[in-house]
Design a protein around this motif. Structure first.
Motif, PDB file in Angstrom:
ATOM      1  N   ASN A   1       0.833  -1.206   0.000  1.00  0.00           N
ATOM      2  CA  ASN A   1       0.000   0.000   0.000  1.00  0.00           C
ATOM      3  C   ASN A   1       0.861   1.247   0.000  1.00  0.00           C
ATOM      4  O   ASN A   1       2.000   1.237   0.464  1.00  0.00           O
ATOM      5  N   ARG A   2       0.268   2.341  -0.541  1.00  0.00           N
ATOM      6  CA  ARG A   2       0.947   3.641  -0.554  1.00  0.00           C
ATOM      7  C   ARG A   2       1.271   4.065   0.883  1.00  0.00           C
ATOM      8  O   ARG A   2       2.389   4.434   1.189  1.00  0.00           O
TER       9      ARG A   2
ATOM     10  N   THR B   1      -6.827  -1.241  -4.943  1.00  0.00           N
ATOM     11  CA  THR B   1      -6.736   0.205  -4.667  1.00  0.00           C
ATOM     12  C   THR B   1      -7.859   0.905  -5.423  1.00  0.00           C
ATOM     13  O   THR B   1      -8.406   0.367  -6.388  1.00  0.00           O
TER      14      THR B   1
ATOM     15  N   PRO C   1      -0.916   2.369  -9.192  1.00  0.00           N
ATOM     16  CA  PRO C   1       0.045   2.450  -8.090  1.00  0.00           C
ATOM     17  C   PRO C   1       1.466   2.357  -8.658  1.00  0.00           C
ATOM     18  O   PRO C   1       1.675   1.708  -9.691  1.00  0.00           O
TER      19      PRO C   1
END
Ligand code: ATR
Length: 274
Positions: A152-153, A190, A199
């Motif tokens: 994940n970011r 996402t 992403p």
């Protein structure tokens, strides 16, 4: 008397759920009608109570109310409790509201049954750590993959999610830049695709045996699936099958009859080509 069902969301205009469920009802001969309800952003509970008071038997819940439905429920299935989000409500005979989350089961069924992709023993990469990913983790882990990596970011969210589900299997959370090695299955959960974004994924995550799955679907190839094709993926799948399968799971919970999903899937794919 015809039983009433509906999907509640905001916005709701483009929902395919009424078409899917009314098609299931026709196919199975179940006497029900299914409609869409637009609830005000601050009026989910009131809308549900009104619908149930007028004889509604069950609801699907979509963005942005899945957590409201979780809080409103009287009883939760184990997978809904884990997901902390609910996409299906069923009115029980005693009037209580049973809540389930069928998203993960829908994803697993679309992968394994519709697309013949086994998850057991595979190395799986899940992109994102929001509600969509939380909602599918338990059913994915029940398939006994060798490992699930959540990327994940916001790295801390991936790590927190991994630790919340770590009792169910081999699971870790990290950032995109730290990803290493090739994965058998890569699932995009996402919301980046909604904005046409991708992403920031490093090279070398997939090879010619990798299956890529975008939980989102659209009339055009999603940005993620276009990336996967460019990277040489074996197969790319969009989220339409997951949508139809989560609906079939909900229908089965409500009516005790499992509809065949093939026909409605073909109908929706045909609609997309027009
Ligand atoms: P949902 O219920 O759809 O999962 P959410 O809970 O808001 O929605 O989660 C959105 C997910 O998409 C998050 O994992 C988010 O990353 P952050 O946790 O870092 O915010 C991810 N996301 C959204 N836009 C993105 C983008 N442009 N690039 C990468 N990840 C993105």
């Amino acid at each position: 008397m015809t039983d009433l069902y509906a999907v509640v969301g905001n916005p709701i205009g483009h929902s395919k759920s009424p078409v899917i469920h009314n098609s299931f009802a026709e196919q199975t001969g179940e006497d029900l009608f299914y409609k869409a309800i637009l609830a005000p952003l601050d009026g989910f509970d009131t809308e549900v109570k009104r619908f149930m008071a007028h004889g509604g038997q069950g609801l699907n819940v979509t963005v942005p109310f899945k957590e409201n439905a979780y809080r409103l429920a009287d009883e939760l299935t184990p997978r809904a409790r884990r997901a902390r989000a609910v996409n299906t409500l069923k009115r029980l005979e005693n009037g209580r509201l049973l809540a389930d989350n069928t998203d993960g089961a829908g994803l697993v069924r679309d992968l394994t049954v519709n697309n013949g992709v086994a998850i057991k023993g595979k190395r799986v990469l899940l992109l994102g750590a929001g509600g969509a990913v939380r909602g599918v983790l338990q059913p994915l882990l029940e398939q006994q993959p060798a490992e699930i990596v959540i990327a994940n970011r916001t790295i801390s969210k991936a790590q927190d999610l991994a630790s919340d589900f770590s009792d169910l299997g081999q699971l870790s959370g990290q950032g995109f830049a730290d990803l290493e090695g090739v994965f058998d299955i890569i699932i995009n959960g996402t919301s980046a695709s909604l904005a046409g974004e991708l992403p920031p994924l490093p090279e070398g995550l997939l090879n010619a045996k990798t299956v890529c799955y975008d939980m989102m679907y659209s009339t055009q190839t999603t940005v993620f699936n276009a990336w996967a094709t460019r990277q040489g993926a074996l197969k790319t799948i969009d989220g339409l099958g997951m949508l139809v399968e989560q609906a079939a799971e909900a229908f089965t919970l409500w009516r005790g009859v499992r509809p065949d999903t093939t026909r409605v899937m073909l109908e929706l794919r045909g609609e997309r080509r027009r």
